[in-house]
Design an enzyme around this catalytic site. Structure first.
Site, short mmCIF file in Angstrom:
data_model
loop_
_atom_site.label_atom_id
_atom_site.label_comp_id
_atom_site.label_asym_id
_atom_site.label_seq_id
_atom_site.Cartn_x
_atom_site.Cartn_y
_atom_site.Cartn_z
N CYS A 51 -8.02 -4.57 1.25
CA CYS A 51 -8.37 -5.87 0.68
C CYS A 51 -9.70 -5.84 -0.06
O CYS A 51 -10.08 -6.81 -0.71
CB CYS A 51 -8.39 -6.94 1.77
SG CYS A 51 -6.78 -7.22 2.50
N HIS A 71 -6.47 -7.52 -5.58
CA HIS A 71 -5.06 -7.49 -5.18
C HIS A 71 -4.60 -8.93 -5.08
O HIS A 71 -5.41 -9.85 -5.07
CB HIS A 71 -4.88 -6.75 -3.84
CG HIS A 71 -5.45 -7.48 -2.67
ND1 HIS A 71 -6.81 -7.53 -2.41
CD2 HIS A 71 -4.86 -8.22 -1.71
CE1 HIS A 71 -7.02 -8.26 -1.32
NE2 HIS A 71 -5.85 -8.69 -0.88
N GLU A 98 -0.66 -16.31 3.85
CA GLU A 98 -1.06 -15.26 2.91
C GLU A 98 0.09 -14.26 2.74
O GLU A 98 0.29 -13.71 1.66
CB GLU A 98 -2.31 -14.56 3.43
CG GLU A 98 -2.93 -13.61 2.45
CD GLU A 98 -4.26 -13.08 2.95
OE1 GLU A 98 -5.27 -13.38 2.31
OE2 GLU A 98 -4.26 -12.36 3.96
N ASP A 131 -3.80 -21.36 -9.02
CA ASP A 131 -2.58 -20.62 -9.33
C ASP A 131 -2.79 -19.68 -10.51
O ASP A 131 -3.33 -20.08 -11.54
CB ASP A 131 -1.43 -21.59 -9.63
CG ASP A 131 -0.09 -20.88 -9.75
OD1 ASP A 131 0.14 -19.89 -9.03
OD2 ASP A 131 0.74 -21.35 -10.56
N HIS A 132 -2.38 -18.43 -10.32
CA HIS A 132 -2.49 -17.38 -11.32
C HIS A 132 -3.95 -17.17 -11.76
O HIS A 132 -4.24 -16.93 -12.93
CB HIS A 132 -1.58 -17.64 -12.52
CG HIS A 132 -0.16 -17.36 -12.20
ND1 HIS A 132 0.65 -18.28 -11.57
CD2 HIS A 132 0.60 -16.25 -12.37
CE1 HIS A 132 1.85 -17.76 -11.39
NE2 HIS A 132 1.85 -16.52 -11.85
N HIS A 149 -7.51 -11.67 -5.39
CA HIS A 149 -8.85 -11.76 -4.81
C HIS A 149 -9.29 -10.38 -4.33
O HIS A 149 -8.52 -9.43 -4.28
CB HIS A 149 -8.93 -12.80 -3.69
CG HIS A 149 -8.19 -12.42 -2.43
ND1 HIS A 149 -8.51 -12.94 -1.20
CD2 HIS A 149 -7.16 -11.59 -2.19
CE1 HIS A 149 -7.71 -12.46 -0.27
NE2 HIS A 149 -6.87 -11.64 -0.85
N HIS A 174 -1.70 -12.18 -3.80
CA HIS A 174 -0.82 -12.74 -2.79
C HIS A 174 0.00 -13.86 -3.39
O HIS A 174 -0.44 -14.53 -4.33
CB HIS A 174 -1.62 -13.32 -1.61
CG HIS A 174 -2.35 -12.30 -0.82
ND1 HIS A 174 -1.73 -11.47 0.09
CD2 HIS A 174 -3.66 -11.94 -0.82
CE1 HIS A 174 -2.63 -10.67 0.64
NE2 HIS A 174 -3.80 -10.94 0.10
#
Length: 131
Positions: A30, A36, A121, A76-77, A11, A38
């Site tokens: 960020c 980037h 996070e 996810d991903h 994100h 998490h």
């Protein structure tokens, strides 16, 4: 009762109403234009009465399936900013991600259960919703 799940997502924290300098000042690293990622840990908590017939508050297999189908398969991903409708115009902060997950699951789980979302996070940073 609690169910722990895990997902990875990228994100960028960015407010389009602000200039680049303000975004960089508020969001720091960020706000990287290249995004980037998490490794999120998600804990879904349900509170309610124990069913005397099953001994469960809620069937964990059913909860696992609900989370997989409605949260993990969506996020996810993925790049949350680019790949999801939920964050196309909503800044994907940990707080907003937790609220979105809550809102999704709240529609799938009876109001007979209290629902709480805890989203890590990082190992040291997490949010809960509702507070």
């Amino acid at each position: 009762m609690f169910r722990r799940e895990h997902f990875n997502a990228a994100h960028r924290l960015h407010n389009p109403a602000w200039n680049e300098e303000e975004n960089a000042r508020i969001f720091g690293k960020c706000n990287n234009a290249n995004f980037h990622g998490h490794n999120y840990d998600l804990i879904v908590q349900l509170t309610g009465e124990v069913n005397p017939a099953t001994g469960y508050v809620f069937d964990l297999k059913i909860l696992s399936d609900l989370v997989k189908e409605n949260v993990l398969d969506k996020f996810d991903h993925k790049n949350l900013n680019l790949d999801t409708e939920e964050f196309r115009t909503l800044n994907p902060s940990a707080e907003n991600i937790a609220i979105v997950i809550y809102d999704i699951l709240r529609t799938k789980i009876s109001d007979a259960y209290d629902l709480k979302i805890r989203l890590y996070e990082t190992e040291r940073n997490y949010v809960e919703y509702p507070i």
